[in-house]
Design a protein around this motif. Sequence first.
Motif, PDB file in Angstrom:
ATOM      1  N   GLN A 152      -1.902  -2.401  -7.837  1.00 21.28           N
ATOM      2  CA  GLN A 152      -0.646  -2.457  -7.087  1.00 21.28           C
ATOM      3  C   GLN A 152       0.145  -1.152  -7.205  1.00 21.28           C
ATOM      4  N   VAL A 153       0.246  -0.617  -8.419  1.00 24.40           N
ATOM      5  CA  VAL A 153       1.041   0.601  -8.584  1.00 24.40           C
ATOM      6  C   VAL A 153       0.340   1.797  -7.938  1.00 24.40           C
ATOM      7  N   THR A 156       0.941   1.655  -4.193  1.00 24.81           N
ATOM      8  CA  THR A 156       2.310   2.080  -3.879  1.00 24.81           C
ATOM      9  C   THR A 156       2.430   3.597  -3.902  1.00 24.81           C
ATOM     10  N   ASN A 196      -4.661   6.211  -4.027  1.00 17.62           N
ATOM     11  CA  ASN A 196      -5.095   5.062  -3.242  1.00 17.62           C
ATOM     12  C   ASN A 196      -6.543   5.198  -2.769  1.00 17.62           C
TER      13      ASN A 196
END
Length: 287
Positions: A152-153, A156, A196
């Motif tokens: 998740q981090v 982001t 990512n």
Amino acid sequence: MPELPEVEALRGFLERNSRGKVVAETHLLAFPSLKTFEVPLTALQGLEVTGVDRRGKFIGLDVDGLWLVFHLARAGWLTWRDEMPASLPRAGRGPVALRLVFDDGSGFDLTEAGTQKGLALYVVNHLQDVPGIAGLGPDPLADDFTPQVLAQVLATAGRSQLKRVLRDQHVLAGIGNAYSDEILHAARMSPFKPANGLDEAELTQLYEAIRGELTAAVERASGLAAQELKDTKRAAMRVHGRTGQACPVCGSTILEVSYADSSLQYCPGCQTGGKPLADRRLSRLLK
């Protein structure tokens, strides 16, 4: 700069040596280092230390419900003495920012070397009253830090480089320049890889490197006196601070990328398929 493992070791050291003691004296010697004024530093005097906590790179002494919180920044350190000297350094001169003395005569100095000062002190009613703590990302050694949380981090963070993301305290709390180098080396990933851009296997690899490197560093530092922590950290580094030396894993020469106020080290053999990363600062110098 002290990072999560050293700060956790300092927390443990203070827990063992200060818990149950009463604050007798507080001396602020570098006035700009104190960032809060609602609760005076002298309010700690006469109160007992009931616990010591850590949030990222912040240490907080629970002094009977009030908190003395400090962040050592790049060049700060804690010096403990079983018997504090009777004479005080001159305020504004020398490295001592804060002197705290307990009722048994022991205590510590918070010191900061160099001319660029970043050491910060806070006296607050709650840890979350410290702005830097309120904005921290998840702690990578917390029980609830899972591969899903890491995913998740990283999502982001978008296409930001992994090196930058690992050091961002709003993303992950406690990792700095040294351990981000070591983590990426253990994960066999380029510092420039987009956050990512990891597939599931790479995400697991990075997660295990984060937990493994930090856990091992905390175990090495656990139980050491404050004055032993810096040398222990340096001795365990495989790539950080080892520019020009042979990688202990593959034998390749460790390379460096320099920035205006910092640098990173990496092994091209382990991390970038043998290719050196572009050092834009060096390229500009050569033009």
